[in-house]
Design a protein around this motif. Structure first.
Motif, PDB file in Angstrom:
ATOM      1  N   ALA A 173       0.824  -1.221   0.000  1.00 40.98           N
ATOM      2  CA  ALA A 173       0.000   0.000   0.000  1.00 40.98           C
ATOM      3  C   ALA A 173       0.850   1.260   0.000  1.00 40.98           C
ATOM      4  O   ALA A 173       0.781   2.084   0.904  1.00 40.98           O
ATOM      5  CB  ALA A 173      -0.932  -0.004   1.216  1.00 40.98           C
ATOM      6  N   THR A 174       1.651   1.426  -1.043  1.00 36.31           N
ATOM      7  CA  THR A 174       2.618   2.524  -1.024  1.00 36.31           C
ATOM      8  C   THR A 174       2.696   3.228  -2.368  1.00 36.31           C
ATOM      9  O   THR A 174       1.881   2.998  -3.272  1.00 36.31           O
ATOM     10  CB  THR A 174       3.992   1.991  -0.581  1.00 36.31           C
ATOM     11  N   ALA A 175       3.667   4.109  -2.512  1.00 36.76           N
ATOM     12  CA  ALA A 175       3.866   4.858  -3.746  1.00 36.76           C
ATOM     13  C   ALA A 175       5.314   5.319  -3.812  1.00 36.76           C
ATOM     14  O   ALA A 175       5.999   5.411  -2.797  1.00 36.76           O
ATOM     15  CB  ALA A 175       2.932   6.066  -3.804  1.00 36.76           C
ATOM     16  N   ALA A 176       5.773   5.611  -5.026  1.00 42.28           N
ATOM     17  CA  ALA A 176       7.138   6.087  -5.228  1.00 42.28           C
ATOM     18  C   ALA A 176       7.205   7.604  -5.316  1.00 42.28           C
ATOM     19  O   ALA A 176       8.273   8.178  -5.500  1.00 42.28           O
ATOM     20  CB  ALA A 176       7.723   5.473  -6.502  1.00 42.28           C
ATOM     21  N   ILE A 311       2.183  -5.279  -2.860  1.00 49.72           N
ATOM     22  CA  ILE A 311       0.786  -5.596  -2.587  1.00 49.72           C
ATOM     23  C   ILE A 311      -0.012  -4.303  -2.456  1.00 49.72           C
ATOM     24  O   ILE A 311       0.396  -3.391  -1.734  1.00 49.72           O
ATOM     25  CB  ILE A 311       0.638  -6.432  -1.306  1.00 49.72           C
ATOM     26  N   SER A 312      -1.143  -4.233  -3.165  1.00 43.04           N
ATOM     27  CA  SER A 312      -2.049  -3.097  -3.040  1.00 43.04           C
ATOM     28  C   SER A 312      -3.419  -3.611  -2.611  1.00 43.04           C
ATOM     29  O   SER A 312      -3.669  -4.814  -2.576  1.00 43.04           O
ATOM     30  CB  SER A 312      -2.155  -2.333  -4.363  1.00 43.04           C
ATOM     31  N   PHE A 313      -4.317  -2.662  -2.302  1.00 46.23           N
ATOM     32  CA  PHE A 313      -5.645  -3.022  -1.820  1.00 46.23           C
ATOM     33  C   PHE A 313      -6.700  -2.281  -2.627  1.00 46.23           C
ATOM     34  O   PHE A 313      -6.554  -1.082  -2.917  1.00 46.23           O
ATOM     35  CB  PHE A 313      -5.769  -2.718  -0.325  1.00 46.23           C
ATOM     36  N   SER A 314      -7.764  -2.986  -2.970  1.00 49.01           N
ATOM     37  CA  SER A 314      -8.736  -2.496  -3.947  1.00 49.01           C
ATOM     38  C   SER A 314      -9.417  -1.196  -3.540  1.00 49.01           C
ATOM     39  O   SER A 314      -9.782  -0.389  -4.405  1.00 49.01           O
ATOM     40  CB  SER A 314      -9.793  -3.575  -4.201  1.00 49.01           C
ATOM     41  N   THR A 315      -9.611  -0.956  -2.245  1.00 56.32           N
ATOM     42  CA  THR A 315     -10.317   0.249  -1.804  1.00 56.32           C
ATOM     43  C   THR A 315      -9.390   1.310  -1.210  1.00 56.32           C
ATOM     44  O   THR A 315      -9.859   2.260  -0.580  1.00 56.32           O
ATOM     45  CB  THR A 315     -11.393  -0.116  -0.760  1.00 56.32           C
ATOM     46  N   ASP A 316      -8.097   1.156  -1.435  1.00 58.96           N
ATOM     47  CA  ASP A 316      -7.132   2.150  -0.960  1.00 58.96           C
ATOM     48  C   ASP A 316      -7.108   3.311  -1.941  1.00 58.96           C
ATOM     49  O   ASP A 316      -6.575   3.200  -3.036  1.00 58.96           O
ATOM     50  CB  ASP A 316      -5.747   1.499  -0.846  1.00 58.96           C
ATOM     51  N   TRP A 317      -7.708   4.434  -1.549  1.00 59.01           N
ATOM     52  CA  TRP A 317      -7.708   5.596  -2.431  1.00 59.01           C
ATOM     53  C   TRP A 317      -6.575   6.565  -2.095  1.00 59.01           C
ATOM     54  O   TRP A 317      -6.324   7.517  -2.838  1.00 59.01           O
ATOM     55  CB  TRP A 317      -9.056   6.312  -2.389  1.00 59.01           C
ATOM     56  N   PRO A 320      -3.493   4.236  -4.322  1.00 63.88           N
ATOM     57  CA  PRO A 320      -4.281   3.253  -5.065  1.00 63.88           C
ATOM     58  C   PRO A 320      -3.417   2.263  -5.850  1.00 63.88           C
ATOM     59  O   PRO A 320      -2.214   2.442  -6.010  1.00 63.88           O
ATOM     60  CB  PRO A 320      -5.121   4.125  -6.000  1.00 63.88           C
ATOM     61  N   THR A 321      -4.092   1.247  -6.341  1.00 59.40           N
ATOM     62  CA  THR A 321      -3.405   0.185  -7.085  1.00 59.40           C
ATOM     63  C   THR A 321      -2.605   0.742  -8.252  1.00 59.40           C
ATOM     64  O   THR A 321      -1.516   0.242  -8.560  1.00 59.40           O
ATOM     65  CB  THR A 321      -4.426  -0.851  -7.573  1.00 59.40           C
ATOM     66  N   ALA A 322      -3.104   1.776  -8.905  1.00 58.55           N
ATOM     67  CA  ALA A 322      -2.385   2.355 -10.048  1.00 58.55           C
ATOM     68  C   ALA A 322      -0.989   2.814  -9.659  1.00 58.55           C
ATOM     69  O   ALA A 322      -0.023   2.639 -10.430  1.00 58.55           O
ATOM     70  CB  ALA A 322      -3.175   3.523 -10.625  1.00 58.55           C
ATOM     71  N   HIS A 349      -6.957   1.961   2.954  1.00 62.13           N
ATOM     72  CA  HIS A 349      -5.503   1.983   3.097  1.00 62.13           C
ATOM     73  C   HIS A 349      -5.018   1.182   4.303  1.00 62.13           C
ATOM     74  O   HIS A 349      -3.979   0.522   4.251  1.00 62.13           O
ATOM     75  CB  HIS A 349      -5.023   3.428   3.205  1.00 62.13           C
ATOM     76  N   ASP A 350      -5.757   1.226   5.394  1.00 63.88           N
ATOM     77  CA  ASP A 350      -5.339   0.547   6.622  1.00 63.88           C
ATOM     78  C   ASP A 350      -5.392  -0.969   6.532  1.00 63.88           C
ATOM     79  O   ASP A 350      -5.050  -1.656   7.505  1.00 63.88           O
ATOM     80  CB  ASP A 350      -6.198   1.010   7.803  1.00 63.88           C
TER      81      ASP A 350
END
Length: 378
Positions: A173-176, A311-317, A320-322, A349-350
């Motif tokens: 659940a992260t980003a660069a 790993i990402s999660f479908s409802t993490d805005w 997000p997965t993108a 996100h949590d």
């Protein structure tokens, strides 16, 4: 080396830490915890990187709140990250407020708390301190590096900065980089803190009143971003809080209001307002590709030997997965072996902090395969 008690060490005492801003720090104190035992080959170390408001108490009771460690479900004897097999390390990040040098600590030049005079830091600065801690512990190469949210950002900076010290990594659940929306949300929180009259220009440590109201509002705002709309609806809906009808006033009529106020009021007991400013700023400055002419893959060109799991999660805005897929594509382009999954979860996100069977299975399988490749006993 076998302990689950909090430790503290003073680093950069001879040569100062050079920050991305050009400033230097010396010394740098680091609060950390370890679990399990380092093997003779020093090949079983796992570093856990915490998120924005996290700390080193990943698998032991928090000294202020008394609550269990924030990932105690995952880490411990016989658990997913088995401390009977692995030597687990978790340190408080640079700029935070639970044992590691940050704005609430003493500035050697003035013998007073740093306050707003503390230099602005980056995620990469945090990683440099972690690398120095590993040197102190005698760990040359990590078997695994794991982190979610801001912890995942640290994982990515490790891949870009110290890939030679890594065998495997897990980022959740992260980003660069931080988007404009991420920065905007953080700015609302920072302005809430700085608008509190008790913030006093960041120099409140020697005063009885602290900027608790501003920090509480910042926490309330941020906490909304950690949950999905579905999670909030399922948990609270429009249910009233301890009453049969609305009051036509501004008390906490709704359960969700009461919940957010509780989150804000308890947060100020364990976190420092200035640390919140500095750490959110470090996250906003994150743009790993920006150091490589916009090509994220170039940041990972020396990490082709590292096994990675995203790993990402479908409802993490929030992340997000993108954004997670962008990391996966860059790793693929750099020739880094990477596994990826988007976990269907209603928790937002949590989710990475909660019980998610699919996430657990993927982490367990990835660690098992990495251990075999590392030559560690299963």
């Amino acid at each position: 080396m076998n302990t689950s008690a909090c430790n503290s060490v003073s680093l950069f005492t001879e040569s100062p830490l050079e920050l991305d801003s050009g400033a230097t720090l010396s010394p740098v104190n680091v609060g950390f915890e370890t679990y399990g035992e380092l093997n003779e080959g020093r090949s079983n170390a796992i570093l856990i990187c915490h998120a924005l408001t996290g700390d080193q108490y990943v698998a032991s009771n928090h000294p202020i709140t008394g609550k269990p460690g924030w990932w105690e479900r995952i880490i411990g004897p016989g658990k997913l990250v088995d401390t009977n097999k692995y030597f687990v390390i978790c340190s408080n990040v640079l700029g935070s407020c639970l044992g590691t040098t940050g704005p609430k600590e003493i500035n050697p030049a003035t013998e007073k708390p740093w306050g707003i005079d503390f230099p602005v830091i980056t995620i990469r600065d945090m990683v440099k301190v972690q690398a120095a801690l590993l040197d102190h512990l005698g760990v040359d190469t990590l078997f695994a590096l794991i982190g979610g949210s801001m912890g995942g950002m640290q994982v990515l900076e490790w891949l870009a900065t110290f890939p030679e010290r890594l065998h495997s990594t897990i980022a959740l659940a992260t980003a660069a980089r931080h988007t404009a929306q991420n920065i905007a949300l953080h700015e609302v929180g920072r302005q809430s803190v700085m608008a509190d009259p008790n913030w006093n220009g960041g120099r409140y440590y020697e005063k009885e009143a602290k900027p608790d109201k501003g920090l509480s509002v910042a926490r309330m705002t941020a906490h909304i971003t950690y949950l999905s709309e579905d999670a909030l609806t399922r948990k609270f809906g429009r249910n009233l809080q301890s009453r049969d009808a609305i009051t036509f006033g501004f008390d906490a009529d709704f359960q969700v209001e009461s919940y957010l106020r509780y989150q804000g009021s308890t947060f100020v007991d364990r976190f420092d307002a200035n640390s919140y400013l500095y750490i959110t700023r470090a996250m906003d400055y994150l743009d790993i590709a920006g150091r490589h002419d916009g090509r994220l893959a170039d940041a990972f060109k020396n990490a082709a030997h590292v096994r990675c799991c995203i790993i990402s999660f479908s409802t993490d805005w929030l992340y997000p997965t993108a954004e997670n897929k962008r990391i996966v594509h860059a790793l693929n382009a750099a020739g880094v072996p990477v596994s990826f999954a988007e976990i269907e979860s209603p928790h937002g996100h949590d989710a990475f902090l909660l019980e998610e069977p699919e996430m657990d299975q993927m982490i367990e399988g990835f660690i098992s395969a990495a251990a075999k490749a590392r030559g560690l006993s299963s």
